[in-house]
Scaffold this motif. Structure first.
Motif, mmCIF file in Angstrom:
data_model
loop_
_atom_site.group_PDB
_atom_site.id
_atom_site.type_symbol
_atom_site.label_atom_id
_atom_site.label_comp_id
_atom_site.label_asym_id
_atom_site.label_seq_id
_atom_site.Cartn_x
_atom_site.Cartn_y
_atom_site.Cartn_z
ATOM 1 N N UNK A 1 0.778 -1.597 0.237
ATOM 2 C CA UNK A 1 0.494 0.429 -0.223
ATOM 3 C C UNK A 1 0.964 0.594 -0.233
ATOM 4 N N UNK A 2 1.037 1.942 -1.244
ATOM 5 C CA UNK A 2 1.443 2.667 -1.224
ATOM 6 C C UNK A 2 0.995 4.850 -0.690
ATOM 7 N N UNK A 3 1.419 5.184 0.730
ATOM 8 C CA UNK A 3 0.893 6.427 0.967
ATOM 9 C C UNK A 3 1.707 7.764 0.529
ATOM 10 N N UNK A 4 0.921 8.326 -0.639
ATOM 11 C CA UNK A 4 1.643 9.402 -1.123
ATOM 12 C C UNK A 4 1.142 10.384 -0.377
ATOM 13 N N UNK A 5 2.078 11.511 0.303
ATOM 14 C CA UNK A 5 1.653 12.796 0.926
ATOM 15 C C UNK A 5 1.818 13.949 -0.126
ATOM 16 N N UNK B 1 6.012 11.868 5.342
ATOM 17 C CA UNK B 1 5.272 10.398 5.751
ATOM 18 C C UNK B 1 4.507 11.334 7.169
ATOM 19 N N UNK B 2 5.111 11.445 8.151
ATOM 20 C CA UNK B 2 4.672 11.974 9.185
ATOM 21 C C UNK B 2 3.065 12.232 9.682
ATOM 22 N N UNK B 3 1.962 12.384 7.733
ATOM 23 C CA UNK B 3 0.827 12.945 7.882
ATOM 24 C C UNK B 3 0.495 11.527 8.126
ATOM 25 N N UNK B 4 0.577 10.502 7.783
ATOM 26 C CA UNK B 4 -0.240 8.934 7.627
ATOM 27 C C UNK B 4 0.748 8.239 9.174
ATOM 28 N N UNK B 5 1.172 9.137 9.886
ATOM 29 C CA UNK B 5 1.467 8.300 11.570
ATOM 30 C C UNK B 5 0.537 7.342 11.963
ATOM 31 N N UNK B 6 -0.965 8.018 11.606
ATOM 32 C CA UNK B 6 -1.759 7.175 12.904
ATOM 33 C C UNK B 6 -2.681 6.053 11.717
ATOM 34 N N UNK B 7 -2.384 5.799 10.319
ATOM 35 C CA UNK B 7 -2.516 5.149 9.302
ATOM 36 C C UNK B 7 -1.851 4.271 9.091
ATOM 37 N N UNK B 8 -0.530 4.268 9.609
ATOM 38 C CA UNK B 8 0.720 3.025 8.519
ATOM 39 C C UNK B 8 0.368 2.425 9.329
ATOM 40 N N UNK B 9 0.601 1.935 11.003
ATOM 41 C CA UNK B 9 -0.287 1.022 11.737
ATOM 42 C C UNK B 9 -1.003 0.004 11.603
ATOM 43 N N UNK B 10 -1.668 0.940 11.183
ATOM 44 C CA UNK B 10 -3.205 0.108 10.992
ATOM 45 C C UNK B 10 -3.185 -0.871 9.926
ATOM 46 N N UNK B 11 -3.303 -0.276 9.215
ATOM 47 C CA UNK B 11 -2.771 -0.876 7.608
ATOM 48 C C UNK B 11 -2.190 -2.043 7.536
ATOM 49 N N UNK B 12 -0.783 -1.712 8.253
ATOM 50 C CA UNK B 12 -0.179 -2.945 8.506
ATOM 51 C C UNK B 12 -0.864 -3.601 9.647
ATOM 52 N N UNK C 1 13.093 0.606 -8.466
ATOM 53 C CA UNK C 1 14.033 0.403 -7.816
ATOM 54 C C UNK C 1 13.504 -0.639 -6.565
ATOM 55 N N UNK C 2 12.573 -0.209 -6.403
ATOM 56 C CA UNK C 2 11.829 -1.097 -5.297
ATOM 57 C C UNK C 2 11.139 -2.219 -5.667
ATOM 58 N N UNK C 3 10.411 -2.138 -7.303
ATOM 59 C CA UNK C 3 10.388 -3.552 -7.809
ATOM 60 C C UNK C 3 8.805 -3.912 -7.212
ATOM 61 N N UNK C 4 7.820 -2.660 -6.896
ATOM 62 C CA UNK C 4 6.467 -2.864 -6.918
ATOM 63 C C UNK C 4 5.678 -3.370 -8.025
ATOM 64 N N UNK C 5 4.585 -4.086 -7.199
ATOM 65 C CA UNK C 5 3.745 -4.733 -8.433
ATOM 66 C C UNK C 5 2.081 -5.086 -7.290
ATOM 67 N N UNK C 6 1.568 -4.861 -8.083
ATOM 68 C CA UNK C 6 0.215 -5.453 -7.356
ATOM 69 C C UNK C 6 0.124 -4.237 -5.966
ATOM 70 N N UNK C 7 0.398 -2.734 -6.342
ATOM 71 C CA UNK C 7 -0.158 -1.645 -5.490
ATOM 72 C C UNK C 7 -1.006 -0.475 -5.524
ATOM 73 N N UNK C 8 -1.576 -0.611 -4.376
ATOM 74 C CA UNK C 8 -2.235 0.269 -3.443
ATOM 75 C C UNK C 8 -2.721 1.705 -3.519
ATOM 76 N N UNK C 9 -2.437 2.504 -4.392
ATOM 77 C CA UNK C 9 -2.184 3.638 -4.660
ATOM 78 C C UNK C 9 -3.148 4.212 -3.532
ATOM 79 N N UNK C 10 -2.630 4.613 -2.577
ATOM 80 C CA UNK C 10 -3.339 6.087 -1.588
ATOM 81 C C UNK C 10 -2.661 7.367 -1.516
ATOM 82 N N UNK C 11 -3.733 8.437 -1.532
ATOM 83 C CA UNK C 11 -3.245 9.954 -2.920
ATOM 84 C C UNK C 11 -3.743 10.792 -1.936
#
Length: 299
Positions: free
Chosen positions: A45-49, A55-66, A107-117
């Motif tokens: 899940x890619x979260x773009x600020x 990325x501090x903006x997503x600090x409350x969401x990152x742990x929940x989704x992880x 570089x990270x070769x990410x696939x099957x990405x859910x974009x959150x923006x």
């Protein structure tokens, strides 16, 4: 290009931001920071600020989704957060931001990405998904759009652009607070200021409003129109999650719902809050993401 790097000590002890830093060079001598939480083998899940946050903006969401079993990646755009910061406003362009972000993604070769923006995360993220559609499986947009310069911009944006370009005073924390309905604590305001110890470090934040395409002949307008040609055929899930109190992006959700096939039949929602809905409704925003990922597994 003169590159600035914020001292790591400025990020010590930030409230609710315990994440291990990760770094990747996205250009010669230009380092991008990102958060990478959750199982490495899980769906990313890619979260773009956006502007002028990090990325501090997503600090409350990152742990929940992880915690729900997904790999959450939240980069700091170049010029923001713990990422390197070219010192001149002229060092930043829409295309350079796209190149830096695409370099990181590949570089990270990410696939099957859910974009959150959201905000500029949408201007970059929607282009990124349109230009690398094979890497993305769904898109969730909150308070963001992909402008081409062909539509009238809100007065609120014109005022914001003038302020960012000309005001000698550019208080990052207060700007975030203006876009947030709840009152941020002093420690939270300081955390938003942490990446920017002096005015020199704010070139990236000042540059963004100028880079939004405002006319049809804008250099980025055609690239964005090409991205829209892809999005107009996008049949993978596309969900809008806007807030009730954002004067700049209001109505953009309905516009995308009409124009993007993958938006049809999706659980679009309006959440309580201002422009930075990650601050005002982080639990509800996280639930939208988790439910979207679980619905795919159930299907």
């Amino acid at each position: 290009m003169r590159i600035l790097r914020t001292d790591e000590a400025r990020f010590a002890g930030l409230p609710d931001y315990p994440f291990t830093p990760h770094y990747l060079d996205v250009a010669p001598n230009l380092r991008m920071h990102y958060v990478d939480e959750g199982p490495e083998s899980a769906s990313p899940v890619l979260m773009l600020h956006g502007e002028p946050s990090w990325s501090y903006l997503y600090r409350h969401m990152i742990p929940q989704v992880a915690a729900a079993g997904y790999r959450v990646l939240a980069p700091d755009l170049i010029g923001f957060g713990k990422s390197d910061k070219p010192a001149a406003v002229e060092d930043y362009s829409y295309e350079r931001h796209m190149e830096w972000l695409a370099s990181w993604l590949e570089a990270l070769n990410l696939t099957n990405v859910t974009l959150v923006c959201q905000n500029w995360g949408s201007l970059l993220g929607l282009r990124l998904a349109a230009e690398h559609p094979q890497r993305f499986s769904r898109i969730i947009v909150g308070n963001g759009m992909l402008p081409t310069g062909e539509n009238r911009v809100p007065t609120a944006f014109s005022l914001w652009k003038a302020f960012a370009s000309h005001s000698p005073w550019f208080p990052i924390g207060r700007i975030v607070q203006l876009g947030t309905e709840r009152t941020l604590s002093k420690a939270e305001l300081a955390a938003y200021e942490a990446p920017f110890p002096t005015a020199d470090y704010k070139a990236g934040a000042r540059a963004f409003p100028k880079l939004v395409p405002l006319s049809g002949d804008d250099p980025s307008g055609e690239a964005n129109r090409e991205a829209w040609r892809v999005l107009e055929k996008w049949r993978k899930p596309f969900i809008t999650c806007f807030s009730s109190g954002d004067p700049i992006t209001r109505g953009g959700d309905r516009y995308m719902q009409r124009r993007i096939p993958g938006a049809h039949g999706q659980p679009h929602i309006t959440l309580r809050g201002g422009h930075f809905l990650q601050e005002d409704s982080p639990e509800d925003f996280s639930r939208i993401i988790i439910d979207a990922l679980k619905s795919e597994m159930a299907a």
